[in-house]
Write a protein that holds these residues in place. Structure first.
Motif, PDB file in Angstrom:
ATOM      1  N   THR A  56      11.078   2.492  27.323  1.00  0.00           N
ATOM      2  CA  THR A  56      12.199   1.758  26.713  1.00  0.00           C
ATOM      3  C   THR A  56      11.930   1.689  25.224  1.00  0.00           C
ATOM      4  N   HIS A  57      12.897   2.145  24.426  1.00  0.00           N
ATOM      5  CA  HIS A  57      12.723   2.126  22.968  1.00  0.00           C
ATOM      6  C   HIS A  57      13.601   1.030  22.374  1.00  0.00           C
ATOM      7  N   ARG A  58      12.988   0.115  21.646  1.00  0.00           N
ATOM      8  CA  ARG A  58      13.760  -0.914  20.951  1.00  0.00           C
ATOM      9  C   ARG A  58      13.539  -0.742  19.455  1.00  0.00           C
ATOM     10  N   ASP A  59      14.618  -0.419  18.764  1.00  0.00           N
ATOM     11  CA  ASP A  59      14.560  -0.247  17.309  1.00  0.00           C
ATOM     12  C   ASP A  59      15.076  -1.535  16.674  1.00  0.00           C
ATOM     13  N   LEU A  60      14.174  -2.302  16.117  1.00  0.00           N
ATOM     14  CA  LEU A  60      14.524  -3.642  15.611  1.00  0.00           C
ATOM     15  C   LEU A  60      15.287  -3.589  14.298  1.00  0.00           C
ATOM     16  N   VAL A  61      15.370  -2.391  13.702  1.00  0.00           N
ATOM     17  CA  VAL A  61      16.162  -2.247  12.475  1.00  0.00           C
ATOM     18  C   VAL A  61      17.587  -1.816  12.829  1.00  0.00           C
ATOM     19  N   ALA A  62      17.695  -0.887  13.772  1.00  0.00           N
ATOM     20  CA  ALA A  62      19.027  -0.458  14.219  1.00  0.00           C
ATOM     21  C   ALA A  62      19.746  -1.592  14.952  1.00  0.00           C
ATOM     22  N   GLN A  63      18.975  -2.373  15.692  1.00  0.00           N
ATOM     23  CA  GLN A  63      19.548  -3.494  16.469  1.00  0.00           C
ATOM     24  C   GLN A  63      18.773  -4.768  16.137  1.00  0.00           C
ATOM     25  N   PRO A  64      18.994  -5.331  14.956  1.00  0.00           N
ATOM     26  CA  PRO A  64      18.176  -6.496  14.559  1.00  0.00           C
ATOM     27  C   PRO A  64      18.463  -7.727  15.414  1.00  0.00           C
ATOM     28  N   LEU A  65      17.426  -8.493  15.649  1.00  0.00           N
ATOM     29  CA  LEU A  65      17.588  -9.776  16.340  1.00  0.00           C
ATOM     30  C   LEU A  65      17.810 -10.837  15.274  1.00  0.00           C
ATOM     31  N   PRO A  66      18.696 -11.774  15.523  1.00  0.00           N
ATOM     32  CA  PRO A  66      18.873 -12.836  14.520  1.00  0.00           C
ATOM     33  C   PRO A  66      17.608 -13.676  14.390  1.00  0.00           C
ATOM     34  N   HIS A  67      17.464 -14.338  13.244  1.00  0.00           N
ATOM     35  CA  HIS A  67      16.352 -15.277  13.103  1.00  0.00           C
ATOM     36  C   HIS A  67      16.429 -16.304  14.218  1.00  0.00           C
ATOM     37  N   LEU A  68      15.268 -16.718  14.689  1.00  0.00           N
ATOM     38  CA  LEU A  68      15.223 -17.799  15.664  1.00  0.00           C
ATOM     39  C   LEU A  68      15.713 -19.085  15.005  1.00  0.00           C
ATOM     40  N   ASP A  69      16.541 -19.818  15.704  1.00  0.00           N
ATOM     41  CA  ASP A  69      16.970 -21.130  15.198  1.00  0.00           C
ATOM     42  C   ASP A  69      16.892 -22.140  16.344  1.00  0.00           C
ATOM     43  N   MET A  70      17.245 -23.379  16.064  1.00  0.00           N
ATOM     44  CA  MET A  70      17.044 -24.438  17.054  1.00  0.00           C
ATOM     45  C   MET A  70      17.860 -24.188  18.325  1.00  0.00           C
ATOM     46  N   GLU A  71      19.099 -23.748  18.143  1.00  0.00           N
ATOM     47  CA  GLU A  71      19.979 -23.501  19.289  1.00  0.00           C
ATOM     48  C   GLU A  71      19.375 -22.440  20.220  1.00  0.00           C
ATOM     49  N   LEU A  72      18.916 -21.314  19.632  1.00  0.00           N
ATOM     50  CA  LEU A  72      18.341 -20.241  20.453  1.00  0.00           C
ATOM     51  C   LEU A  72      17.033 -20.700  21.095  1.00  0.00           C
ATOM     52  N   PHE A  73      16.207 -21.364  20.298  1.00  0.00           N
ATOM     53  CA  PHE A  73      14.893 -21.831  20.773  1.00  0.00           C
ATOM     54  C   PHE A  73      15.059 -22.811  21.935  1.00  0.00           C
ATOM     55  N   SER A  74      16.051 -23.694  21.823  1.00  0.00           N
ATOM     56  CA  SER A  74      16.204 -24.750  22.833  1.00  0.00           C
ATOM     57  C   SER A  74      16.694 -24.189  24.176  1.00  0.00           C
ATOM     58  N   GLN A  75      17.227 -22.958  24.169  1.00  0.00           N
ATOM     59  CA  GLN A  75      17.759 -22.394  25.421  1.00  0.00           C
ATOM     60  C   GLN A  75      16.830 -21.377  26.064  1.00  0.00           C
ATOM     61  N   PHE A  76      15.655 -21.146  25.466  1.00  0.00           N
ATOM     62  CA  PHE A  76      14.720 -20.170  26.026  1.00  0.00           C
ATOM     63  C   PHE A  76      14.444 -20.468  27.497  1.00  0.00           C
ATOM     64  N   GLY A  77      14.531 -19.455  28.335  1.00  0.00           N
ATOM     65  CA  GLY A  77      14.147 -19.589  29.739  1.00  0.00           C
ATOM     66  C   GLY A  77      15.162 -20.325  30.595  1.00  0.00           C
ATOM     67  N   LYS A  78      16.308 -20.711  30.009  1.00  0.00           N
ATOM     68  CA  LYS A  78      17.301 -21.455  30.807  1.00  0.00           C
ATOM     69  C   LYS A  78      18.432 -20.530  31.266  1.00  0.00           C
ATOM     70  N   ASP A  79      19.117 -20.947  32.322  1.00  0.00           N
ATOM     71  CA  ASP A  79      20.313 -20.209  32.735  1.00  0.00           C
ATOM     72  C   ASP A  79      21.411 -20.502  31.726  1.00  0.00           C
ATOM     73  N   ILE A  80      22.069 -19.441  31.271  1.00  0.00           N
ATOM     74  CA  ILE A  80      23.085 -19.629  30.239  1.00  0.00           C
ATOM     75  C   ILE A  80      24.468 -19.565  30.896  1.00  0.00           C
ATOM     76  N   PRO A  81      25.255 -20.657  30.853  1.00  0.00           N
ATOM     77  CA  PRO A  81      26.593 -20.627  31.462  1.00  0.00           C
ATOM     78  C   PRO A  81      27.474 -19.556  30.802  1.00  0.00           C
ATOM     79  N   ALA A  82      28.414 -19.036  31.591  1.00  0.00           N
ATOM     80  CA  ALA A  82      29.282 -17.945  31.114  1.00  0.00           C
ATOM     81  C   ALA A  82      30.040 -18.328  29.853  1.00  0.00           C
TER      82      ALA A  82
END
Ligand SMILES: Cc1cc2nc3c(=O)[nH]c(=O)nc-3n(C[C@H](O)[C@H](O)[C@H](O)COP(=O)(O)O)c2cc1C
Length: 201
Positions: free
Chosen positions: A39-65
């Motif tokens: 599996t190839h992940r190119d972090l420049v072609a497909q950048p991930l946004p900076h981590l912020d509180m909203e993303l951090f607080s949902q780690f490992g949780k089920d995300i409603p539709a």
């Protein structure tokens, strides 16, 4: 089936030394492992946004539709799942401004999850993800090896070793440094030495 996760993070595209060397590492494992899924992940072609509180607080949780920013939460979960599933992880780590590219830092911020990938114990930190083979390809314009004047300015391989030690992982580092020294005069010899180390993986 052996799973290999290939992470690229250089902003230099076709001029990147790290991209060429990580491709060599992947080719090496392809030749060695008959049943390799890459599996190839190119972090420049497909950048991930900076981590912020909203993303951090949902780690490992089920995300409603209908959750706000659902795509970003799902992306974090995918990045983590890819890493957890990998047996071999090959990471390009170019030295930019004495550290790793911010794209790579954003990826690492998706992996460090207390209670999931590591946990705090009385003696420090303990990994929870079993044992993987982690190969870092560090590319540097200058020279930062131990006992050189700039050694204390190197926060790329030393940082990544700390991250992966926290996850219970040992790291093999292929270091190609001094690439820009003397107008690149030693470049070919540096790359040849790196390729020898790759062949010995
Ligand atoms: C934005 C940027 C910052 C850099 N900062 C450093 C640095 O702090 N120290 C250094 O030795 N080289 C530095 N370099 C040179 C890179 O380490 C060198 O070009 C290396 O080959 C980068 O890997 P890559 O070719 O895979 O991108 C920098 C290069 C760029 C583009």
């Amino acid at each position: 089936m052996t799973k290999l996760l290939h992470i690229d993070s250089s902003i230099l595209g076709d001029h990147s030394t790290g991209r060429a060397l990580t491709a060599d590492v992947v080719a090496h494992f392809r030749a060695k492992e008959a049943n390799l899924e890459v599996t190839h992940r190119d972090l420049v072609a497909q950048p991930l946004p900076h981590l912020d509180m909203e993303l951090f607080s949902q780690f490992g949780k089920d995300i409603p539709a209908d959750a706000p920013r659902r795509d970003e939460h799902v992306q974090s979960a995918e990045v983590l799942a890819e890493f957890e599933a990998a047996d071999i992880v090959v990471i390009a780590a170019p030295l930019y401004n004495f550290g790793v590219p911010s794209q790579l830092k954003s990826w690492i911020d998706r992996l460090m999850i207390a209670g999931r990938t590591f946990r705090y114990v009385p003696t420090g930190i303990e990994g929870l993800i079993g044992q993987k083979k982690i190969v870092i390809v560090a590319t540097r314009g200058g020279i930062y090896e131990e006992n050189t004047p700039a050694a204390a300015f190197e926060h790329e391989t030393s940082y990544l070793k700390a991250v992966f030690a926290s996850l219970g992982q040992e790291v093999t580092a292929i270091i190609a440094e001094g690439l820009a020294r003397n107008g690149g005069a030693n470049r070919d010899a540096i790359l040849a030495a790196a390729k020898d180390k790759i062949a010995a993986l």
